[in-house]
Design a protein around this motif. Structure first.
Motif, short mmCIF file in Angstrom:
data_model
loop_
_atom_site.label_atom_id
_atom_site.label_comp_id
_atom_site.label_asym_id
_atom_site.label_seq_id
_atom_site.Cartn_x
_atom_site.Cartn_y
_atom_site.Cartn_z
N UNK A 96 38.13 -33.07 24.64
CA UNK A 96 36.81 -33.04 24.00
C UNK A 96 35.79 -33.76 24.88
N UNK A 97 34.52 -33.43 24.68
CA UNK A 97 33.43 -34.09 25.41
C UNK A 97 32.23 -34.21 24.49
N UNK A 98 31.62 -35.40 24.50
CA UNK A 98 30.46 -35.67 23.65
C UNK A 98 29.39 -36.38 24.47
N UNK A 99 28.14 -36.16 24.08
CA UNK A 99 27.03 -36.96 24.58
C UNK A 99 26.62 -37.88 23.44
N UNK A 147 15.30 -36.35 20.45
CA UNK A 147 14.78 -35.64 21.62
C UNK A 147 15.74 -35.75 22.80
N UNK A 148 16.31 -36.95 23.00
CA UNK A 148 17.24 -37.14 24.12
C UNK A 148 18.48 -36.27 23.96
N UNK A 149 19.06 -36.25 22.76
CA UNK A 149 20.26 -35.46 22.54
C UNK A 149 19.97 -33.96 22.55
N UNK A 150 18.74 -33.59 22.26
CA UNK A 150 18.37 -32.17 22.21
C UNK A 150 18.10 -31.58 23.59
N UNK A 172 24.46 -31.66 16.52
CA UNK A 172 24.07 -33.07 16.68
C UNK A 172 24.28 -33.79 15.35
N UNK A 173 24.93 -34.95 15.39
CA UNK A 173 25.17 -35.79 14.22
C UNK A 173 24.56 -37.16 14.49
N UNK A 174 23.66 -37.63 13.61
CA UNK A 174 22.95 -38.88 13.87
C UNK A 174 22.85 -39.73 12.61
N UNK A 175 22.49 -41.01 12.81
CA UNK A 175 22.12 -41.87 11.68
C UNK A 175 20.97 -41.22 10.93
#
Length: 234
Positions: A96-99, A147-150, A172-175
């Motif tokens: 797996x790979x995540x940012x 914006x950074x993750x997008x 994308x999963x965020x707080x």
């Protein structure tokens, strides 16, 4: 605000938030407790130190390469007398790979970045059997977390990128701050204490964004749509 970015990728990683006794689970994406623990290790903080300053960081993950769940059975012997310990079942994410990103005040984020460039302790992807990759630290951007993750480049493995189409759409999963549409849930992965004798975790609100990150793939295959495009349009 600034956002620090990390590439969490490797043969194995494990991000448990509900493990009990001999069954050690993993989430399908990195936990906030796991990533904050990694950052604290880079800073050289003992497990008993306060991490209050890190808890205010907004956390998010982009799923660049979902990987697959792997189950492993493990045995152990107690070093003091050789007694056989109970058989345990451990789950991992394979390939797996995540940012991952943490957003905060520029001065705080800059200090974290310096620690990640020269970490004090070894860094792991959830468990000690899962070392962090050499390209873990991906830099700091002067942008908010979403914006950074997008917009940041796709960080999947080359072999995975070759299997996909010319455009990928990444979840994308965020707080959750209540500002973005998406599926809302809760996760018990905010560390109140990393102290070995009494680890404590509290709940946080999470949102799986409705809008996916859409990025080009320079190693695209020639035929068909990629996995994320098919899933998103189903």
């Amino acid at each position: 605000m600034s956002t620090l970015l990390l590439r969490l990728a490797g043969p194995l990683q494990a991000w448990g938030d509900s493990s009990r006794f001999t069954r050690r689970e993993t989430r399908s994406e990195p936990t906030k407790s796991g990533v904050l623990g990694l950052i604290a290790a880079a800073q050289g903080r003992p497990r008993t130190d306060s991490i209050v300053d890190l808890l205010g960081l907004r956390f998010g993950v982009r799923i660049d390469q979902p990987g697959r769940i792997l189950r492993d059975f493990q045995t152990a012997h107690r070093s003091s007398d050789g007694a056989v310990m109970p058989l345990s079942t451990r789950f991992y994410l394979a390939d797996a790979a995540f940012l991952a990103g943490v957003e905060g005040e520029p001065e705080l984020v800059a200090g974290l970045a310096e620690s990640l460039r020269r970490p004090t302790f070894p860094l792991y992807l959830g468990r000690r059997s899962c070392p962090a990759p050499p390209d873990l630290f991906q830099g700091v951007v002067a942008d908010d977390l979403v914006s950074a993750l997008s917009t940041f480049r796709w960080v999947a493995s080359r072999w995975h990128r070759r299997r996909m189409g010319s455009t990928v759409r990444l979840p994308i999963v965020i707080d959750d701050d209540g500002s973005a549409p998406g599926d809302r849930l809760t996760a018990r992965d905010v560390p109140a204490s990393f102290a070995p004798e009494r680890r404590e975790y509290v709940w946080r609100d999470v949102v799986r964004l409705e809008q996916l990150a859409t990025l080009p793939n320079d190693l695209a295959r020639d035929d068909g749509d990629d996995y994320f495009t098919v899933v998103a349009s189903a």
